[in-house]
Structure formats: C-alpha cells, structure tokens
Design a protein around this motif. Structure first.
Motif, PDB file in Angstrom:
ATOM      1  N   PHE A  25      75.859  66.945  -4.685  1.00 15.10           N
ATOM      2  CA  PHE A  25      76.795  67.672  -4.491  1.00 15.10           C
ATOM      3  C   PHE A  25      77.305  68.197  -5.853  1.00 15.10           C
ATOM      4  N   ALA A  26      77.443  69.420  -6.030  1.00 13.08           N
ATOM      5  CA  ALA A  26      78.151  69.982  -7.226  1.00 13.08           C
ATOM      6  C   ALA A  26      79.659  70.095  -6.858  1.00 13.08           C
ATOM      7  N   ILE A  27      80.586  69.438  -7.857  1.00  9.69           N
ATOM      8  CA  ILE A  27      81.975  69.313  -7.916  1.00  9.69           C
ATOM      9  C   ILE A  27      82.570  69.871  -9.251  1.00  9.69           C
ATOM     10  N   GLY A  28      83.784  70.275  -8.976  1.00  2.22           N
ATOM     11  CA  GLY A  28      84.659  70.513 -10.027  1.00  2.22           C
ATOM     12  C   GLY A  28      84.573  72.134 -10.160  1.00  2.22           C
ATOM     13  N   GLY A  29      85.501  72.753  -9.638  1.00  4.33           N
ATOM     14  CA  GLY A  29      85.666  74.345  -9.984  1.00  4.33           C
ATOM     15  C   GLY A  29      84.588  75.360  -9.446  1.00  4.33           C
ATOM     16  N   VAL A  30      83.720  74.804  -8.395  1.00  4.11           N
ATOM     17  CA  VAL A  30      82.686  75.505  -7.846  1.00  4.11           C
ATOM     18  C   VAL A  30      83.073  76.769  -6.983  1.00  4.11           C
ATOM     19  N   LEU A  31      82.461  77.848  -7.257  1.00  4.03           N
ATOM     20  CA  LEU A  31      82.969  79.176  -6.608  1.00  4.03           C
ATOM     21  C   LEU A  31      81.578  79.387  -5.663  1.00  4.03           C
ATOM     22  N   PRO A  32      82.038  80.388  -4.737  1.00  2.00           N
ATOM     23  CA  PRO A  32      80.647  80.801  -3.653  1.00  2.00           C
ATOM     24  C   PRO A  32      79.562  81.393  -4.602  1.00  2.00           C
ATOM     25  N   GLN A  33      79.965  82.258  -5.585  1.00 10.23           N
ATOM     26  CA  GLN A  33      79.040  82.983  -6.570  1.00 10.23           C
ATOM     27  C   GLN A  33      78.161  82.215  -7.416  1.00 10.23           C
ATOM     28  N   ASP A  34      78.630  80.711  -7.345  1.00  6.94           N
ATOM     29  CA  ASP A  34      77.831  79.815  -8.354  1.00  6.94           C
ATOM     30  C   ASP A  34      76.536  79.170  -7.641  1.00  6.94           C
ATOM     31  N   ILE A  35      76.600  79.481  -6.158  1.00  5.93           N
ATOM     32  CA  ILE A  35      75.753  78.287  -5.461  1.00  5.93           C
ATOM     33  C   ILE A  35      74.299  78.912  -5.717  1.00  5.93           C
ATOM     34  N   GLN A  36      73.959  80.093  -5.997  1.00  6.16           N
ATOM     35  CA  GLN A  36      72.295  80.527  -6.411  1.00  6.16           C
ATOM     36  C   GLN A  36      71.823  79.646  -7.547  1.00  6.16           C
ATOM     37  N   ALA A  37      72.676  79.671  -8.687  1.00  9.84           N
ATOM     38  CA  ALA A  37      72.217  79.029  -9.869  1.00  9.84           C
ATOM     39  C   ALA A  37      72.377  77.476  -9.566  1.00  9.84           C
ATOM     40  N   LEU A  38      73.282  76.847  -8.914  1.00  6.73           N
ATOM     41  CA  LEU A  38      73.286  75.590  -8.589  1.00  6.73           C
ATOM     42  C   LEU A  38      71.838  74.971  -7.811  1.00  6.73           C
ATOM     43  N   PHE A  39      71.664  75.931  -6.706  1.00  2.00           N
ATOM     44  CA  PHE A  39      70.324  75.431  -6.030  1.00  2.00           C
ATOM     45  C   PHE A  39      69.238  75.592  -6.838  1.00  2.00           C
ATOM     46  N   GLN A  40      69.140  76.589  -7.598  1.00  2.00           N
ATOM     47  CA  GLN A  40      67.850  76.483  -8.519  1.00  2.00           C
ATOM     48  C   GLN A  40      67.808  75.328  -9.477  1.00  2.00           C
ATOM     49  N   ALA A  41      69.127  74.879  -9.889  1.00  5.59           N
ATOM     50  CA  ALA A  41      68.985  73.553 -10.653  1.00  5.59           C
ATOM     51  C   ALA A  41      68.930  72.203  -9.968  1.00  5.59           C
ATOM     52  N   GLY A  42      68.679  72.472  -8.515  1.00 10.30           N
ATOM     53  CA  GLY A  42      68.378  71.151  -7.848  1.00 10.30           C
ATOM     54  C   GLY A  42      69.464  70.435  -6.971  1.00 10.30           C
TER      55      GLY A  42
END
Length: 245
Positions: free
Chosen positions: A194-211
C-alpha cells in the motif's frame, strides 16, 4: 516482469481534482502473496468523529493511529474508533499498540519501523487471527517484511505529508518503481503493498504501474470538502487499474 528505467509524463484529468502531470513507467508485474482479500483504500485517523464520517461516506477499512496521548487517552480514543467501525461493519486495525489491539479484539495491527519488532509481535499474536502490517521505506525493508510474512506492507512516503512526524525519505513515483522492481526480483512472497504518505486519487494509475496494490491515506479524506466524493474518486481510480483483485 517488465523492466525499464525510461519514463515520460502524461496529463491525467480526474473529476473534481486539478489536472496534473504524472510519470508513466513500463509496468512492473508484481506477484503478490495474498492471504486474504483487502480493500484497496485504508483510512488512517485519530478521530472517532472523522472515522464515523468516513464510514458513512464509504470507507471500508480504518486504521486508528493515536500519538502524543496518555495511555488511558489512547485506549479511550481507539475504543471509540473501534465502536464506530463495528457499528458500520468496517475493518478496524490499530497502529502501534498491539496490546490495545488485542484488548479491543481489533482486526489487526500496523507496526511502524520504530514500533514493536514484527517477529516479537507475531509471537504475542500466536495463533490468533489478526492482520499484521508493517511500514517500509527501502527495498531492504520490503524484503525483510516479506520474509517475516506480514499480511501487507505500507510503503512510503510518496511525498511530504504534515500528518506524520519524523517522516522517512520521500520516494516519489520513481522510488516505488525502483523498490518494487528490485524486491520482486529477490522475493516470491511479496504481500500486498500500500502506498502511504500524501497519496491523492490522481496518483493511483502511476502507483499501480509501479506495482502497488492499494493506498493508505489520511488528510486527503479528513480535510476533504466532500468525503464521499473523495472516497468515490479513489475507488473509481482503483477500478480502472488492472491489478491483483
């Protein structure tokens, strides 16, 4: 998995959120070892009132994180958050305080890098069915936690956030990609990250691509003008991302 250090940016338009530029990586295929099905959005709060508002707005997983309070105050606040979560049938975990988590019959506990040792916590938990999460900031942290068979890892921070003191070094999108790519090459037991620390909705696609599997957030929901709209936007972004279900 796919490996590439090349990236570019694109403009992503998100309903109700300012358009921003996001990095696009070659996707990392991370095989996760999932013992149970987790919601992809975890909400972190120290407020029973905020917890109730978030539950009413659609949150299904709450982490009670209480700092700088006396032991008695901490127990009272966490007990109140637990009561709220039980009322709405929402999963509830406690940050740091394993003893209180056990007293409250919480669904789990999340331990930070400076909290109780994971191995020691597992001995205390014993055969009791309890979710155990851990915090990571480096590849070494991720590999160590994977070897200890935690149920999930909170990796971050993505960016600076004022909701946590003694913040670990900021990772950015490139940090997630680098860490998860390296960790995947060294372990076959990677739990959901799970990504933590200042995550916003518009970050999700790039985070998914990172795994990344999901996100644990606080202020973006707590201070939202509409919690329901913010939570719905997170869930919408999760639904668009092809990943482990």
């Amino acid at each position: 998995f796919f490996s590439s250090r090349r990236r570019h940016t694109r403009l992503l338009t998100v309903t109700g959120v300012q358009t921003c530029a996001l990095p696009i990586f070659q996707p990392v295929q991370v095989i996760t070892s999932i013992k149970m099905k987790f919601e992809k959005l975890q909400y972190i709060t120290d407020s029973p009132q905020q917890a109730e508002e978030a539950c009413l707005a659609g949150v299904r997983w709450v982490q009670g994180r209480v700092k700088k309070k006396s032991p008695e105050e901490t127990r009272i606040i966490l007990s109140q958050i637990s009561t709220v979560c039980r009322k709405y049938g929402v999963m509830f975990i406690v940050n740091d305080f394993l003893e209180i988590a056990l007293e409250l019959n919480a669904d789990g506990v999340h331990l930070g890098k400076n909290d109780l040792d994971i191995a020691a916590a597992k001995k205390i938990i014993g055969s009791k069915k309890m979710i155990l999460g851990g915090t990571a900031n480096t590849t070494e942290d991720v590999i160590r936690l994977s070897g200890l068979h935690v149920d999930y890892i909170g990796l971050g921070p993505l960016r600076f956030t004022s909701t946590k003191e003694q913040l670990s070094p900021v990772l950015g999108f490139e940090g997630y990609h680098r860490i998860l790519e390296a960790a995947h090459g060294k372990t076959f037991n990677l739990p959901p990250v799970f990504a933590i620390g200042g995550v916003l909705p518009q970050d999700i696609q790039a985070l998914f691509q990172a795994g990344v599997y999901g996100a644990a957030v606080s202020g973006v929901i707590s201070f939202a003008s509409s919690k329901s709209e913010t939570i719905a936007e997170f869930n919408h972004q999760f639904s668009l991302a092809p990943h482990v279900s």
